[in-house]
Design a protein around this motif. Structure first.
Motif, PDB file in Angstrom:
ATOM      1  N   ALA A   1      46.578  52.677  37.080  1.00 53.98           N
ATOM      2  CA  ALA A   1      47.394  51.690  37.203  1.00 53.98           C
ATOM      3  C   ALA A   1      48.304  51.248  35.999  1.00 53.98           C
ATOM      4  CB  ALA A   1      46.719  50.516  37.725  1.00 53.98           C
ATOM      5  N   TYR A   2      49.379  50.980  36.040  1.00 50.83           N
ATOM      6  CA  TYR A   2      50.173  50.506  34.843  1.00 50.83           C
ATOM      7  C   TYR A   2      51.141  49.328  35.261  1.00 50.83           C
ATOM      8  CZ  TYR A   2      53.735  54.023  36.784  1.00 50.83           C
ATOM      9  OH  TYR A   2      54.875  54.394  37.551  1.00 50.83           O
ATOM     10  N   PHE A   3      51.166  48.905  36.199  1.00 47.06           N
ATOM     11  CA  PHE A   3      51.859  47.733  36.672  1.00 47.06           C
ATOM     12  C   PHE A   3      50.932  46.838  37.265  1.00 47.06           C
ATOM     13  CE2 PHE A   3      54.520  44.915  39.059  1.00 47.06           C
ATOM     14  CZ  PHE A   3      55.681  44.546  38.137  1.00 47.06           C
ATOM     15  N   ALA A   4      51.277  45.522  36.954  1.00 46.59           N
ATOM     16  CA  ALA A   4      50.067  44.481  37.300  1.00 46.59           C
ATOM     17  C   ALA A   4      51.081  43.158  37.748  1.00 46.59           C
ATOM     18  CB  ALA A   4      49.073  44.000  36.662  1.00 46.59           C
ATOM     19  N   THR A   5      50.710  42.568  38.600  1.00 44.26           N
ATOM     20  CA  THR A   5      50.988  40.815  38.953  1.00 44.26           C
ATOM     21  C   THR A   5      49.904  40.171  38.772  1.00 44.26           C
ATOM     22  OG1 THR A   5      52.724  41.902  40.444  1.00 44.26           O
ATOM     23  CG2 THR A   5      52.140  39.496  40.322  1.00 44.26           C
ATOM     24  N   PHE A   6      50.079  38.987  37.878  1.00 49.36           N
ATOM     25  CA  PHE A   6      49.062  38.128  37.448  1.00 49.36           C
ATOM     26  C   PHE A   6      49.686  36.880  38.482  1.00 49.36           C
ATOM     27  CE2 PHE A   6      48.891  39.929  33.328  1.00 49.36           C
ATOM     28  CZ  PHE A   6      47.554  40.367  33.706  1.00 49.36           C
ATOM     29  N   THR A   7      48.550  36.477  39.577  1.00 47.14           N
ATOM     30  CA  THR A   7      48.893  35.356  40.567  1.00 47.14           C
ATOM     31  C   THR A   7      47.764  34.431  40.417  1.00 47.14           C
ATOM     32  OG1 THR A   7      49.709  34.970  42.702  1.00 47.14           O
ATOM     33  CG2 THR A   7      48.361  36.624  42.454  1.00 47.14           C
ATOM     34  N   GLY A   8      47.806  33.451  41.400  1.00 45.28           N
ATOM     35  CA  GLY A   8      46.686  32.478  41.581  1.00 45.28           C
ATOM     36  C   GLY A   8      46.633  32.151  43.085  1.00 45.28           C
ATOM     37  N   GLY A   9      46.154  30.587  43.127  1.00 49.66           N
ATOM     38  CA  GLY A   9      46.275  29.646  42.526  1.00 49.66           C
ATOM     39  C   GLY A   9      47.614  29.705  41.391  1.00 49.66           C
ATOM     40  N   GLU A  10      47.178  28.791  40.387  1.00 47.78           N
ATOM     41  CA  GLU A  10      48.230  28.674  39.292  1.00 47.78           C
ATOM     42  C   GLU A  10      47.708  29.337  37.970  1.00 47.78           C
ATOM     43  OE1 GLU A  10      50.779  28.276  36.650  1.00 47.78           O
ATOM     44  OE2 GLU A  10      51.281  27.778  38.834  1.00 47.78           O
ATOM     45  N   ILE A  11      48.270  30.400  37.506  1.00 47.11           N
ATOM     46  CA  ILE A  11      47.757  31.245  36.529  1.00 47.11           C
ATOM     47  C   ILE A  11      47.597  30.371  35.315  1.00 47.11           C
ATOM     48  CG2 ILE A  11      48.717  33.328  37.293  1.00 47.11           C
ATOM     49  CD1 ILE A  11      51.013  33.144  35.807  1.00 47.11           C
ATOM     50  N   PHE A  12      48.426  29.372  34.994  1.00 43.54           N
ATOM     51  CA  PHE A  12      48.548  28.620  33.904  1.00 43.54           C
ATOM     52  C   PHE A  12      47.146  27.231  33.978  1.00 43.54           C
ATOM     53  CE2 PHE A  12      52.335  30.437  33.437  1.00 43.54           C
ATOM     54  CZ  PHE A  12      52.592  30.801  32.082  1.00 43.54           C
ATOM     55  N   SER A  13      46.653  27.231  35.027  1.00 40.39           N
ATOM     56  CA  SER A  13      45.390  26.600  35.068  1.00 40.39           C
ATOM     57  C   SER A  13      44.327  27.110  34.354  1.00 40.39           C
ATOM     58  CB  SER A  13      44.866  26.473  36.665  1.00 40.39           C
ATOM     59  OG  SER A  13      46.075  25.841  37.292  1.00 40.39           O
ATOM     60  N   ARG A  14      44.377  28.510  34.319  1.00 42.19           N
ATOM     61  CA  ARG A  14      43.090  29.169  33.409  1.00 42.19           C
ATOM     62  C   ARG A  14      43.182  29.068  31.699  1.00 42.19           C
ATOM     63  NH1 ARG A  14      39.381  33.475  35.838  1.00 42.19           N
ATOM     64  NH2 ARG A  14      39.009  33.567  33.715  1.00 42.19           N
ATOM     65  N   PRO A  15      42.413  28.266  31.188  1.00 34.49           N
ATOM     66  CA  PRO A  15      42.481  28.180  29.756  1.00 34.49           C
ATOM     67  C   PRO A  15      42.629  29.540  28.873  1.00 34.49           C
ATOM     68  CG  PRO A  15      40.872  26.536  30.644  1.00 34.49           C
ATOM     69  CD  PRO A  15      41.383  27.565  31.644  1.00 34.49           C
TER      70      PRO A  15
END
Length: 355
Positions: free
Chosen positions: A69-83
């Motif tokens: 794999a060489y492409f990803a999507t970061f999602t949540g929830g709210e990703i900026f909730s993780r320190p």
């Protein structure tokens, strides 16, 4: 230590191995979120101690890259909730992963916008459910969220970051699609509107009550010009059984996979059938395992409800929705059937009029 491969090497490996090598991954980093959206399919679940740790996510990225794999999507929830979100994203960047970010944008100020720019995301997708605070904040349940999300779009665009606006179309905001589109365009972004409201992962019925009714859906389809879209005849698929048609044979488990916040490897964030957990197994063993293999082998003929369906040509079938509704990923979800019926009626009426 696993030998690191270049992106070219990984792409060549995928070309040689075909669809058994996943192209993209979706990493659902957390269920924690600072908003309370009424239609959230996570049903406003919150982060918990059993979510993957920083090291476990870094290992997941290593395994995904080594698998091809060489492409990803970061999602949540709210990703900026993780320190530790920035640590995870920076590691993905270091491993040569191209990635997109999905966020509500409320935690992006000028300083964070600078940080995001340095992450070099392919795009940032920000959720917006109305063209006014009254509508948007009413859906998110948090006053002031509209102002913060719009400000985030402005900050990111000022830094030449590609921004897409995402909205879920429901009864209460169906008249907002065009105003949101115009607002997004004015900010230098584009709009992706999804009119399918998914059931909640906990099985609650309240979320689906926000779906548009038949008349509202009909009006929405006409306003968006859906009747001008061409479909694919069933006969074409019967003659070409190996072709994974996008509308009924999901590419998940063939070209992509998702990892839940708790480490479950699933076909996608809607099709939440666990194929294994990264806390117990390697990603490679799960990807080539029995469950994923069974999903990959699904053929058009296995979809008995689709083969003789009169509205198939206008259907966008979701395997995840089918499993949620019927208990069988091969089944026919009633929501897909409803929408294909309405669209077929619209197209038939247009043809009769000579449109």
């Amino acid at each position: 230590m696993t030998e690191r491969k270049s992106l070219v090497d990984l792409m060549m490996k995928r070309k040689q191995d075909g669809e058994l090598i996943p192209l993209t991954a979706t990493f659902e980093l957390t269920h924690a979120c600072n908003l309370r959206c009424c239609h959230c399919y996570l049903e406003n679940s919150q982060g918990s101690e059993d979510e993957l740790t920083t090291d476990q996510w870094l290992s997941c990225i290593d395994q995904a890259v080594d698998l091809g794999a060489y492409f990803a999507t970061f999602t949540g929830g709210e990703i900026f909730s993780r320190p530790d979100f920035l640590d995870i994203a920076r590691y993905a960047l270091k491993r040569g992963v191209f990635f997109a970010l999905q966020t509500n944008g409320t935690r992006i100020d000028a300083e964070m916008a600078d940080v995001v720019r340095d992450l070099h995301p392919t795009k940032v997708e920000i959720s917006l459910y109305g063209a006014s605070a009254e509508v948007h904040d009413g859906i998110t349940g948090v006053p002031g969220s509209f102002r913060k999300s719009v400000k985030a779009i402005e900050l990111l665009r000022n830094r030449d970051i590609k921004v897409g606006v995402k909205t879920t179309v429901m009864s209460m905001n169906r008249d907002q699609v065009q105003p949101i589109r115009e607002m997004a365009a004015g900010l230098g972004a584009w709009l992706s509107a999804d009119p399918v409201v998914m059931p909640g992962i906990k099985g609650g019925d309240e979320i689906t009550s926000y779906r548009m009714d038949d008349d509202e859906y009909r009006e929405y389809m006409i306003s968006q010009g859906w009747e001008r879209a061409t479909g694919k005849e069933v006969e074409d698929l019967v003659r070409d059984n190996d072709r994974p048609d996008r509308r009924v044979l999901c590419p998940s488990a063939k070209k992509r996979f998702s990892v839940s916040a708790r480490g479950e490897v699933i076909p996608c964030v809607i099709w939440r059938h666990s194929c294994g957990n990264l806390k117990e197994q390697s990603l490679e063993s799960i990807w080539f395992g029995e469950t994923m293999t069974r999903f990959r082998e699904l053929a058009f003929e296995d979809l008995e409800a689709c083969v003789g369906c009169e509205t198939y040509e206008n259907c966008v079938r979701c395997a995840g929705l089918a499993e949620i509704e019927t208990g069988d990923y091969r089944g026919c979800p009633s929501e897909s059937r409803r929408l294909s019926r309405i669209l077929t009626e619209i197209k038939d009426k247009t043809r009769r009029k000579g449109g």
